[in-house]
Motif scaffolding. Structure first.
Motif, PDB file in Angstrom:
ATOM      1  N   UNK A  96       1.670  -4.349  -3.013  1.00 34.66           N
ATOM      2  CA  UNK A  96       0.243  -3.512  -3.395  1.00 34.66           C
ATOM      3  C   UNK A  96      -0.671  -3.671  -2.157  1.00 34.66           C
ATOM      4  N   UNK A  97      -0.788  -4.547  -1.534  1.00 34.51           N
ATOM      5  CA  UNK A  97      -1.600  -4.685  -0.142  1.00 34.51           C
ATOM      6  C   UNK A  97      -1.150  -3.670   0.816  1.00 34.51           C
ATOM      7  N   UNK A  98       0.109  -3.642   1.123  1.00 35.08           N
ATOM      8  CA  UNK A  98       1.019  -2.818   2.011  1.00 35.08           C
ATOM      9  C   UNK A  98       0.691  -1.369   1.637  1.00 35.08           C
ATOM     10  N   UNK A  99       0.917  -1.143   0.452  1.00 32.00           N
ATOM     11  CA  UNK A  99       0.513   0.434  -0.020  1.00 32.00           C
ATOM     12  C   UNK A  99      -0.561   0.672   0.317  1.00 32.00           C
ATOM     13  N   UNK A 100      -1.619   0.138  -0.018  1.00 34.97           N
ATOM     14  CA  UNK A 100      -3.145   0.090   0.210  1.00 34.97           C
ATOM     15  C   UNK A 100      -3.436   0.613   1.513  1.00 34.97           C
ATOM     16  N   UNK A 101      -2.937  -0.363   2.189  1.00 31.16           N
ATOM     17  CA  UNK A 101      -3.194  -0.405   3.660  1.00 31.16           C
ATOM     18  C   UNK A 101      -2.640   1.296   4.354  1.00 31.16           C
ATOM     19  N   UNK A 102      -1.412   1.457   4.111  1.00 32.18           N
ATOM     20  CA  UNK A 102      -0.901   2.513   4.556  1.00 32.18           C
ATOM     21  C   UNK A 102      -1.403   3.919   3.970  1.00 32.18           C
ATOM     22  N   UNK A 119      -4.600   4.844   2.540  1.00 31.51           N
ATOM     23  CA  UNK A 119      -5.806   5.000   2.508  1.00 31.51           C
ATOM     24  C   UNK A 119      -6.404   6.133   2.712  1.00 31.51           C
ATOM     25  N   UNK A 120      -7.276   6.629   1.755  1.00 33.56           N
ATOM     26  CA  UNK A 120      -7.826   8.122   1.707  1.00 33.56           C
ATOM     27  C   UNK A 120      -8.560   8.794   3.152  1.00 33.56           C
ATOM     28  N   UNK A 121      -8.262   9.569   3.429  1.00 31.52           N
ATOM     29  CA  UNK A 121      -8.651  10.248   4.578  1.00 31.52           C
ATOM     30  C   UNK A 121      -8.364   9.799   5.765  1.00 31.52           C
ATOM     31  N   UNK A 122      -7.235   9.158   5.752  1.00 30.91           N
ATOM     32  CA  UNK A 122      -6.450   8.757   6.958  1.00 30.91           C
ATOM     33  C   UNK A 122      -5.069   9.486   7.063  1.00 30.91           C
ATOM     34  N   UNK A 123      -4.633   9.868   8.326  1.00 33.06           N
ATOM     35  CA  UNK A 123      -3.101  10.033   8.380  1.00 33.06           C
ATOM     36  C   UNK A 123      -2.720   9.643   9.787  1.00 33.06           C
ATOM     37  N   UNK A 124      -1.502   9.056   9.599  1.00 27.67           N
ATOM     38  CA  UNK A 124      -0.867   8.405  10.526  1.00 27.67           C
ATOM     39  C   UNK A 124       0.251   9.438  11.142  1.00 27.67           C
ATOM     40  N   UNK A 125       0.529   9.551  12.488  1.00 29.49           N
ATOM     41  CA  UNK A 125       1.506  10.580  12.884  1.00 29.49           C
ATOM     42  C   UNK A 125       2.536   9.500  13.689  1.00 29.49           C
ATOM     43  N   UNK A 126       3.819   9.760  13.512  1.00 26.22           N
ATOM     44  CA  UNK A 126       4.836   9.058  14.022  1.00 26.22           C
ATOM     45  C   UNK A 126       5.323   9.706  15.110  1.00 26.22           C
TER      46      UNK A 126
END
Length: 214
Positions: free
Chosen positions: A199-205, A207-214
């Protein structure tokens, strides 16, 4: 082989003068915060009362007890006793109360094994002249009292081993239950921690309003 009349008469005399007793051996469960009493009737003063008890299972294997005479006077008591073996003299005729109290325990039931025995010594007339029986009586008395002592010793040993067996079984059962519940809660804790980490890992990745590029 035939016994002589004098020997038979001596045997009859000894057996008729040996103590007789009536007893009540019981096993009962006493719940938490419960007081339970048992009663024995005494017909003659100066009779002997044998009182034995042992806690077979429950808690720390201890119990409170007291013994009261017909005048409601406490003549014997004990606190947090595991077992006891007493011989009392009944000075008054009437009903004697033997009570067990499990007040020190709030949830644990106690299993009690106890024995109440009232003894008396009746006297009967001699079926012959004392001079004819004296030489036979002494030897028979000695043999009979030896046998009585040996039987009493065996009975006490049986009660002792019976108590140890029950207490050992109760300890094993209690340990088994503790291991079971410890293992159960340990498994629940491990599963709970795994779920919390996911749950903590899902919440961390996510988060609303944030996008991560790979």
């Amino acid at each position: 082989m035939r016994l002589r009349p004098t020997v038979l008469a001596a045997t009859y005399l000894i057996l008729s003068n040996i103590q007789y007793a009536y007893a009540s051996a019981l096993t009962t469960a006493i719940g938490a915060n419960v007081r339970m009493c048992f009663y024995a009737e005494v017909d003659k003063p100066k009779e002997k009362i044998g009182f034995y008890f042992a806690v077979q299972s429950g808690g720390s294997f201890d119990i409170d007890f007291d013994v009261k005479d017909p005048r409601d006077v406490v003549i014997l008591e004990g606190k947090q006793e595991r077992q006891g073996d007493y011989i009392l003299t009944a000075n008054h005729v009437g009903e004697y109360a033997f009570c067990f109290e499990n007040d020190m325990s709030t949830i644990t039931e106690k299993l009690i094994d106890f024995d109440i025995m009232v003894e008396s010594e009746p006297r009967k007339e001699t079926p012959g002249k004392p001079t004819q029986l004296s030489e036979h009586t002494s030897a028979l008395e000695e043999s009979i009292f030896k046998l009585s002592g040996m039987l009493t010793s065996i009975e006490r040993s049986q009660k002792y081993f019976h108590t140890r067996e029950n207490r050992g079984f109760s300890t094993v059962k209690s340990t088994h239950n503790r291991i079971f519940w410890y293992s159960f809660f340990e498994c629940v804790g491990i599963v709970g921690m795994a779920c919390a980490q996911v749950y903590i890992l899902q919440t961390f990745f996510n988060r609303t309003g944030r996008k991560y590029k790979v």
